[in-house]
Enzyme design. Structure first.
Site, PDB file in Angstrom:
ATOM      1  CG  HIS A   1     -16.547  44.833   3.781  1.00 63.55           C
ATOM      2  ND1 HIS A   1     -15.673  45.587   3.052  1.00 63.55           N
ATOM      3  CD2 HIS A   1     -16.345  43.538   3.387  1.00 63.55           C
ATOM      4  CE1 HIS A   1     -14.967  44.804   2.254  1.00 63.55           C
ATOM      5  NE2 HIS A   1     -15.348  43.552   2.436  1.00 63.55           N
TER       6      HIS A   1
ATOM      7  CD  GLU B   1     -16.490  48.401   5.309  1.00 57.18           C
ATOM      8  OE1 GLU B   1     -17.125  48.669   4.279  1.00 57.18           O
ATOM      9  OE2 GLU B   1     -15.405  47.792   5.299  1.00 57.18           O
TER      10      GLU B   1
ATOM     11  NE  ARG C   1     -12.806  42.491   5.073  1.00 60.42           N
ATOM     12  CZ  ARG C   1     -12.503  43.565   4.338  1.00 60.42           C
ATOM     13  NH1 ARG C   1     -12.623  44.771   4.841  1.00 60.42           N
ATOM     14  NH2 ARG C   1     -12.080  43.430   3.105  1.00 60.42           N
TER      15      ARG C   1
ATOM     16  CG  HIS D   1     -17.135  49.193   0.853  1.00 58.22           C
ATOM     17  ND1 HIS D   1     -16.797  47.937   1.286  1.00 58.22           N
ATOM     18  CD2 HIS D   1     -17.770  49.019  -0.338  1.00 58.22           C
ATOM     19  CE1 HIS D   1     -17.215  47.036   0.406  1.00 58.22           C
ATOM     20  NE2 HIS D   1     -17.810  47.659  -0.602  1.00 58.22           N
TER      21      HIS D   1
ATOM     22  CD  GLU E   1     -13.343  51.969   1.457  1.00 61.31           C
ATOM     23  OE1 GLU E   1     -13.882  52.003   2.579  1.00 61.31           O
ATOM     24  OE2 GLU E   1     -13.057  50.908   0.871  1.00 61.31           O
TER      25      GLU E   1
HETATM   26 ZN   LIG Z   1     -15.617  47.637   2.998  1.00 61.62          ZN
END
Ligand SMILES: [Zn+2]
Length: 449
Positions: A206, A209, A264, A336, A411
């Site tokens: 993404h 990020e 994104r 991410h 994340e």
């Molecule tokens: Zn992501």
């Protein structure tokens, strides 16, 4: 109820086209999309009605695009937060709607543009010349990790790390992005590979990020340049060969630096009739395992567009081909942001995979050791149960299709104070603590050597 209002917005094709043309003309000035007075509001749905309302809003792609509303985190379960970025117009339109649903948001970010400006990355931002301006000097890791680097600088650093440590690291280009940028992996191996297991790490699927690619580069620098000097690194490399793809979506990443910080997706031109206006697919909804079975979109203008087919996007396609060709792998990790979570399969269903308990055990240990560094709390769980259904993700594919027994998505920081616009002085602490978590995982999944 306002659900009806939101879903009753006309959906005929021409109307959407006009709105989107308007959208692109209004919001991209001088080549840079600006987010003046865009705010990020946090909602905590406490009733199923509130959750349903947010869910309906998140599904209303036409409305979201028309009003420039962007879910930074999606609705999942009761009492878990949902962060929504709103244009000033959307905020004034929706505020009474939120109120009528008894939703009282807290303001996480009042003006997104001021945060972007603080990153010093809008107009005139140049990548640091490599190696940082001094002819003949060696790359300076401290300078490199002092800010978010551009693609060229990152690739030069990668090449230099491999060139000056050629016994440990080699570079391979595994494919090209839609716009023709190299997808470069670095293979890290000390001594013989015999009896070693393999780990794959990727980052930056993404585009916005940014902390992911920087963290992956920190891993690379640490692993390659500390051989023989750091017993943790030596311990890891005595058991594993590691392949890292630090920038999995370079086109999108560059686009976030040059044009739209909140991009994104990839930058492909879809083959649909909307492809003239809306580019790219979500490279973490485009993997073939259980593709498009929920939590992704068939609308090319959506931020979670699954693509026209599994692996329609060249980036995940190249990754998957390399992974299948060079296995077997023992662990798959994808970086991410944000939310501070270690996510386990499955993302496509609430069911748990058969190795869930073991994957969970390792991730819990990793979260504990991560927290011991800067007291950063992480939560561990299956993607669907912690967040929401999202099919076509890389971690599900790695586990379900490529047979990687330990498959994780991190994340990374933070939990929403900055969201995607994480200040660059947090790059190093984020990477340091994540590396400690990684070391723990390495110890836990293959302890007997
Ligand atoms: Zn992501």
């Amino acid at each position: 109820m306002f659900n009806i209002k939101l879903t009753s917005i006309p959906l005929n094709g021409l109307f959407i086209v006009l709105l989107l043309i308007n959208f692109s003309l209004c919001f991209i000035e001088d080549g840079y999309k600006r987010y003046n007075n865009y705010s990020v509001l946090r909602f905590k749905p406490t009733t199923t009605d509130q959750l349903h309302f947010l869910y309906q809003l998140a599904q209303n792609e036409t409305f979201l695009m028309e009003r420039s509303v962007d879910f930074w985190t999606e609705p999942g379960s009761l009492n878990s937060s949902v962060d929504i970025m709103l244009s000033p117009e959307a905020r004034s339109t929706l505020s009474p709607v939120f109120a009528s649903n008894q939703l009282t948001p807290s303001v996480m970010i009042e003006d997104v543009q001021s945060r972007i400006d603080a990153e010093n990355l809008i107009k005139g931002r140049q990548s640091l010349p490599f190696p940082f301006g001094v002819r003949g000097s060696r790359p300076n890791a401290k300078q490199f990790f002092s800010t978010y680097q551009r693609y060229d600088t990152m690739m030069s650093m990668l090449d230099e790390i491999a060139r000056s440590n050629s016994k440990v690291a080699t570079i391979e280009t595994i494919g090209k992005s839609f716009e023709g940028r190299d997808l470069k992996v670095i293979k890290i191996s000390s001594g013989s590979s015999s009896g070693k297991k393999k780990i794959w790490i990727d980052a930056g699927l993404h585009a916005r990020e940014w902390i992911g690619p920087s963290t992956a580069m920190y891993f690379i620098n640490k692993l390659v340049t500390s051989v023989g000097k750091d017993e943790n690194v030596d311990s890891i490399l005595s058991k594993y060969d590691i392949v890292v793809l630090p920038l999995a979506n370079p086109d999108g990443y560059e686009y976030t630096h040059t044009t739209n910080r909140m991009w994104r997706k990839t930058r492909s031109l879809t083959n649909s009739r909307w492809g003239y206006i809306c580019r790219g697919a979500d490279p973490n909804r485009n993997w073939s395992y259980k593709w498009r079975t929920g939590g992704s979109s068939t609308n090319p203008c959506s931020d979670v567009y699954a693509g026209s087919a599994p692996f329609s996007e060249p980036e995940p396609k190249a990754m998957s081909q390399y992974i299948l060709k060079n296995g077997p792998w023992h662990m798959y990790i994808s970086f991410h942001s944000y939310s501070q979570l270690i996510l386990l399969p499955w993302g496509w269903t609430t069911d748990l995979p058969k190795d869930y308990k073991e994957m969970y055990r390792v991730a819990e240990k990793a979260a504990t050791s991560l927290k011991s560094i800067y007291d950063t709390p992480y939560t561990v769980g299956s993607a669907t149960n912690l967040l929401y259904v999202a099919s076509g993700g890389s971690d599900d594919w790695a586990y379900g299709e490529a047979g990687v027994p330990y498959s994780y998505t991190f994340e990374l920081r933070d939990t929403g104070d900055h969201g995607f616009v994480l200040p660059d002085d947090l790059i190093t602490p984020t990477a340091e603590e994540t590396f400690v978590a990684f070391k723990t995982m390495c110890d836990e999944i293959y302890p007997n050597k």
